[in-house]
Scaffold this active site. Sequence first.
Site, PDB file in Angstrom:
ATOM      1  N   TRP A  76       3.150   5.834  -2.830  1.00 41.23           N
ATOM      2  CA  TRP A  76       4.340   6.607  -3.197  1.00 41.23           C
ATOM      3  C   TRP A  76       4.445   6.757  -4.717  1.00 41.23           C
ATOM      4  CZ3 TRP A  76       7.314   9.971  -1.051  1.00 41.23           C
ATOM      5  CH2 TRP A  76       8.472  10.371  -1.717  1.00 41.23           C
ATOM      6  N   LEU A 105       0.836  -1.206   0.000  1.00 42.75           N
ATOM      7  CA  LEU A 105       0.000   0.000   0.000  1.00 42.75           C
ATOM      8  C   LEU A 105       0.874   1.260   0.000  1.00 42.75           C
ATOM      9  CD1 LEU A 105      -2.820   1.289   0.202  1.00 42.75           C
ATOM     10  CD2 LEU A 105      -2.629   1.065   2.692  1.00 42.75           C
ATOM     11  N   GLU A 106       1.918   1.268   0.810  1.00 42.24           N
ATOM     12  CA  GLU A 106       2.822   2.429   0.856  1.00 42.24           C
ATOM     13  C   GLU A 106       3.530   2.625  -0.482  1.00 42.24           C
ATOM     14  OE1 GLU A 106       5.296   1.550   4.227  1.00 42.24           O
ATOM     15  OE2 GLU A 106       4.054   2.791   5.558  1.00 42.24           O
ATOM     16  N   ILE A 107       3.987   1.537  -1.091  1.00 39.81           N
ATOM     17  CA  ILE A 107       4.658   1.638  -2.396  1.00 39.81           C
ATOM     18  C   ILE A 107       3.693   2.173  -3.446  1.00 39.81           C
ATOM     19  CG2 ILE A 107       5.669   0.295  -4.284  1.00 39.81           C
ATOM     20  CD1 ILE A 107       6.922  -1.522  -2.089  1.00 39.81           C
TER      21      ILE A 107
END
Length: 174
Positions: A29, A24-26
């Site tokens: 980003w 999710l963070e990738i």
Amino acid sequence: ALASSEYFVLFASEQSARSQWVELEINTWLQIASADRLLIVWTDGTLVWDGIAKDFDWTRTTCLHPQLRTVFHAEPLYVDARWARTSADLSPRRPEFLDAAARLSATIRGIPLDDLIGEDARQHRRTRRLAAAAVTGLVALLVSTAIAAVLAVQERNAALNRLVDLTLANGATL
């Protein structure tokens, strides 16, 4: 937090490669910033760059999330931190720690690594000069205090001697 960040530092491990939260963070980003601003700290597993394919070798790489497949156009900055296993390993006294911190810092600050290391050396010399000046100042203060104390004792003794002389001259007894 990601939206207000200039860089995304990914701690790459076999566990993070399987994490839905890392995925999710990738994804977040890559929607708001470039893969060029993603820095990898390699903490365990295998990481193999394929220069011909201009991508990681996904048959051998085990520490990156598959979401990063084909997002890099050139080999990204990654710092090998597999040596760090305990909090004691993360000491500024360790050359590996200093190297990793310097490489990440130089990239984030947008300055060449040699310039950053040179600045660190200049700051270290400056700090040593300041410490030497402080010690010199304290020694000078100690010497002047000792001299003042000796002079004060001498003046006190001289004053007592004058008092005794005056007392005896006036016919008084001690």
